[in-house]
Design a protein around this motif. Sequence first.
Motif, PDB file in Angstrom:
ATOM      1  N   ILE A 140      -8.467   0.674   5.314  1.00 25.56           N
ATOM      2  CA  ILE A 140      -8.901   0.423   3.800  1.00 25.56           C
ATOM      3  C   ILE A 140      -8.181  -0.984   3.788  1.00 25.56           C
ATOM      4  CG2 ILE A 140      -8.243   0.736   1.485  1.00 25.56           C
ATOM      5  CD1 ILE A 140      -8.674   3.510   2.000  1.00 25.56           C
ATOM      6  N   LEU A 141      -6.772  -1.079   4.506  1.00 26.50           N
ATOM      7  CA  LEU A 141      -6.130  -2.323   4.447  1.00 26.50           C
ATOM      8  C   LEU A 141      -6.842  -3.299   4.873  1.00 26.50           C
ATOM      9  CD1 LEU A 141      -2.336  -1.488   4.758  1.00 26.50           C
ATOM     10  CD2 LEU A 141      -3.342  -2.480   2.805  1.00 26.50           C
ATOM     11  N   ILE A 142      -7.433  -3.186   6.312  1.00 27.32           N
ATOM     12  CA  ILE A 142      -7.557  -4.177   7.037  1.00 27.32           C
ATOM     13  C   ILE A 142      -9.301  -4.583   6.696  1.00 27.32           C
ATOM     14  CG2 ILE A 142      -8.595  -4.944   9.414  1.00 27.32           C
ATOM     15  CD1 ILE A 142      -6.071  -3.185  10.481  1.00 27.32           C
ATOM     16  N   LEU A 154      -1.235  -4.553  -4.552  1.00 31.05           N
ATOM     17  CA  LEU A 154      -0.820  -3.957  -5.678  1.00 31.05           C
ATOM     18  C   LEU A 154      -2.236  -3.902  -6.725  1.00 31.05           C
ATOM     19  CD1 LEU A 154       2.917  -4.692  -6.143  1.00 31.05           C
ATOM     20  CD2 LEU A 154       1.667  -2.556  -5.358  1.00 31.05           C
ATOM     21  N   THR A 155      -2.724  -5.075  -6.796  1.00 27.76           N
ATOM     22  CA  THR A 155      -3.769  -5.122  -7.720  1.00 27.76           C
ATOM     23  C   THR A 155      -5.215  -4.500  -7.182  1.00 27.76           C
ATOM     24  OG1 THR A 155      -4.154  -7.289  -7.317  1.00 27.76           O
ATOM     25  CG2 THR A 155      -3.101  -7.002  -9.275  1.00 27.76           C
ATOM     26  N   TYR A 205       0.778  -1.188   0.133  1.00 23.72           N
ATOM     27  CA  TYR A 205      -0.128  -0.029   0.151  1.00 23.72           C
ATOM     28  C   TYR A 205       0.801   1.229   0.098  1.00 23.72           C
ATOM     29  CZ  TYR A 205      -4.143   2.823   0.990  1.00 23.72           C
ATOM     30  OH  TYR A 205      -5.289   3.786   1.027  1.00 23.72           O
ATOM     31  N   ARG A 206       1.876   1.322   0.571  1.00 22.68           N
ATOM     32  CA  ARG A 206       2.920   2.216   0.938  1.00 22.68           C
ATOM     33  C   ARG A 206       3.600   2.440  -0.359  1.00 22.68           C
ATOM     34  NH1 ARG A 206       4.283   5.108   5.785  1.00 22.68           N
ATOM     35  NH2 ARG A 206       5.206   7.147   4.965  1.00 22.68           N
ATOM     36  N   GLY A 207       4.310   1.603  -0.791  1.00 20.73           N
ATOM     37  CA  GLY A 207       4.980   1.532  -1.970  1.00 20.73           C
ATOM     38  C   GLY A 207       6.339   2.441  -1.506  1.00 20.73           C
ATOM     39  N   GLY A 208       6.996   2.853  -2.584  1.00 24.04           N
ATOM     40  CA  GLY A 208       8.361   3.773  -2.427  1.00 24.04           C
ATOM     41  C   GLY A 208       9.513   2.935  -1.930  1.00 24.04           C
ATOM     42  N   TRP A 209      10.348   3.852  -1.102  1.00 18.58           N
ATOM     43  CA  TRP A 209      11.391   3.171  -0.276  1.00 18.58           C
ATOM     44  C   TRP A 209      11.382   1.940   0.516  1.00 18.58           C
ATOM     45  CZ3 TRP A 209      16.094   3.995  -2.245  1.00 18.58           C
ATOM     46  CH2 TRP A 209      16.314   5.244  -2.876  1.00 18.58           C
TER      47      TRP A 209
END
Lengths: 650, 353
Positions: free
Chosen positions: A200-202, A179-180, A119-123
Amino acid sequence: MSAPTLSPTTATGTAATTRRRPRWRASTLAVVIPSALVLLTLLICALFAEALSPYDPLQQSLMDALQGPSAKHWLGTDDLGRDVLSRMIHGSRIAVIAAAEATGLAVLIGVPIGLFIGYRGGWWDWITMRAVEAIVSIPGIMVAIVIIAILGSGLHKAMFALGILYSTAFLRLARSVVLTEREEVYVKSARVIGASPRRILIRHIFLNIAPPLIVQVTLTVGAVLLAEAGLSFVGIGVQPPQASWGTMLNTAAAYMELNAFLAVPPGLAIVVTVLAVNLLGDVLRDSIGRGVRLPAATPPRPRSAAIARKGTAPLPAREDDALRVDGLEVMVSPKGGDPVPVVTDMSFRIAKGETLGLVGESGSGKTVTGLALMGLIGAGGRITAGQVTLDGTDLLQLPPSGLEKARGTDIAMVFQDPTTSLNPAYTVGSQISEVLRIKQGLSRRAAWDRTVELIDRVGIPRPAERARAYPHELSGGMAQRIAIARALSCGPKLLIADEPTTALDVTVQQEILDLFRDLQDEMGMAMLFVTHDLAVAADICDRIAVMYCGEVVETAPVEQLFRDPRHPYTAGLLSAMPHGASGTPPLPVIPGAVPTPGHWPTGCRFAPRCAHAAPGCALPVDLTPGQTTTNAERLTRCIRATDLTLEAAQ
Amino acid sequence: MTDPLLQIEDLTVTYGGRSLLGLKTRGVDAVKGANLTIRPGETLGLVGESGSGKSSIANTLLGLVPASSGRMMFDGTDLAQMKDGYPDVVRRKIQAVFQDPYSSLNPSMTVEQIVTEPLKIHATMTRADRRARAAELLRMVNLPETHLPRYPNEFSGGQRQRIAIAAALALQPKLIVLDEPVSALDVSTQNQIINLLYERRDATGMSYLLIAHDLALVHHISDRIAVMYLGHIVEEGPADRVYHQPAHPYTRALLDAVPLLDPERQRARRAARRAAPPTDLPRIAVQGCPYRHRCPRAIDRCRSESPRALAVPGGGTAECHLLEPSGTTPPAQQTTPGAKGPASNTPPRKEPA
């Protein structure tokens, strides 16, 4: 016979929504019950090992070593004379602990991290994924051995090592699902109602991870049991004399030649347990949430009525007919269901240089009709009746090779979405010249020259340069022009266009419609134009056939259809068109919804939604010219066609 | 005249602009200097082709994409300043219904969970109260209460869209963004959903930002219409005026591109259009008027100078040099929002001059 009453609820799809899936099918139960019994037995053995074992698993009796099964020792004894059954029962405890510890740890570590980085992505994502890749690039058992070398051996330490190892699988699974799912509109909706990222995640995304997660858990349980056996086998898992299936296999291997049976109980136990977990997991995954929609049920109509029906009288032949379709019927068999009709009693013809519009809403069977003519109905679909005659040849009688030859040369098709109907891996030019070389046997050079000519003809500037472009380098309108050039490359007698402008903007749509018209003037092919948009049909077609629930309900020359619709469904569609309606809401509507195939009414299929339905509508209706008109071009499937006054298009 | 509920001023939305390594790159302006106003109880129709930036405005308004510059005054707060998401008090006032009813509902949640989710986030209610409210919401969208325990894939597109509307209504918002709410639906179902939306609006007095590509549809149900082209709002005004007397050449082209339902009149119009030179030209202009390459009426000035929003007789504005008065400025007439003139009963539009 009493007058049948028409209740609007009989056909509007209530059957589809009220009937729930039975919780378990017989075939499912055949899997569930044995698997559940195996796991239950395992659990009981693990919990009550002391009470169930006939002997102490560690009690040695060298006098009785390496015996086969007997009344005293049901599964025999091992090298030290210990009772194998008792050791198996105690070993099941180790198996349960091992599976629970390692799998639980793997889920607890893998899933939250996977969700977070997905969900966070990036580093965060980048660093974690590189670490994961480093772990999975080394054989798993090596990683486990290294971790054990650091921590020291023993069951719990070994399971801790396995937990960390398998967490990478859960991490990657959770991440890829996030990711999807993150791009789905429902996640956008959740953000709009103000759900926090955590929620949203949970609450939203996690639910959709459940099915693949269950599968992964069952796979992991199996893998852990095997890995525990493996680690114990090489002596760094469970330490002797403690009983585990792995150490028992270890022993069995050492005494293979003296007592081969020793390997059977632990081996079988591992296989059966792993199998039971996997099978149960599959069932669990399939039954979780989402209320699987029933495949359309067998239509509850009397079969005799359908057979007794004679169908529409054959259409009179015309001299310049390019395509004639008579009494076409297509059935599809949904997965695990009975065949359901999707197109019935379909008759129409198209003259050379004429355009017939096949108009209808989703589920009306218009696309299936187009595909049936091409011989392209997918698996599960079948043409069960009818004739399709193209220029004197019955296409349905052709062998598959003959039909294949006809496709591309005699019949061609343009699809809705040009960006997916062209292969992204090849240049657009090579996709056209390929057709020319296969179908017309042109040389490479000649095919390419002709390709550039065709691309020029469909109105693309700088054709030689554009022929070398890949589909993604072109706009939707340009790509559709290429698809048209390819379809027309061999000068087909019939062009089937399936919603060719639906994916395009209106200003582009009008250019593509102009192109179709010009090419038809020039090449003289017959055209079947499938669309849901009556306005587009009004622009491009000479005649229109309106489809509803798999059959033509009205066919007429375009001017007549719009000026004087005879079927209540046609009139309803026309008044529902945005520029057909006048004024402010409430806009005119057709009540109810299109019933899905398999839920069509026995009689007139539109009757339950029709404001003009009469008792006679409960019987099947044929496509007829009606009483007052002698015009063979004008056919209506309505018993009240001649006595109704319907509103014309605005 | 009431105060606006939403006033967007000079809004610019830029995508990209920063690479993964943090190096500055030039972004793409999806929206360039847009101005829009929505009053309470009013529907603003936002029309444009794909890539025109209409969905970017919606996403920015919903707080899903940050605004690069400009102001979005909504009910007393400037949403453009809230870079880190909206506080709950704002959030609950703006809801949305999206285009695709097949992916806008979570396949793993029941109808009841979907409809009550906003209540769980924003309201402290008992389980029983929430359940009662869910049943009430379903009734509002004409679905039976018995649908509550079902999953989305048991429903048709129209029914799913009703469920999505029920969820959007749960918090009694002041504004609902409708992003192509009916374009994925069948013709016979479309109007049912539109009628439902309007019945709800009239019952509650909320406002709609209706995003669509079909001007004819938007015209029927909007009080005002804004037309977008390549990130610019090229024309804005009362719905009837924009539909019947479009001032911008692009609006005119958009109207003429939709085939008429009358084959004879359509044939005549097509002939007139095809007599004109073809316009298959670049769809983007770096400088000057964004539409100048495709505009049949472009003048020299369009190449060098971006047009300002100029008042149009009959209400509203359009960004077109051709509206520049030769001597005097035409008075900017403001018609009352919501008023539908007698013109709405005349045939959809006049033939091109």
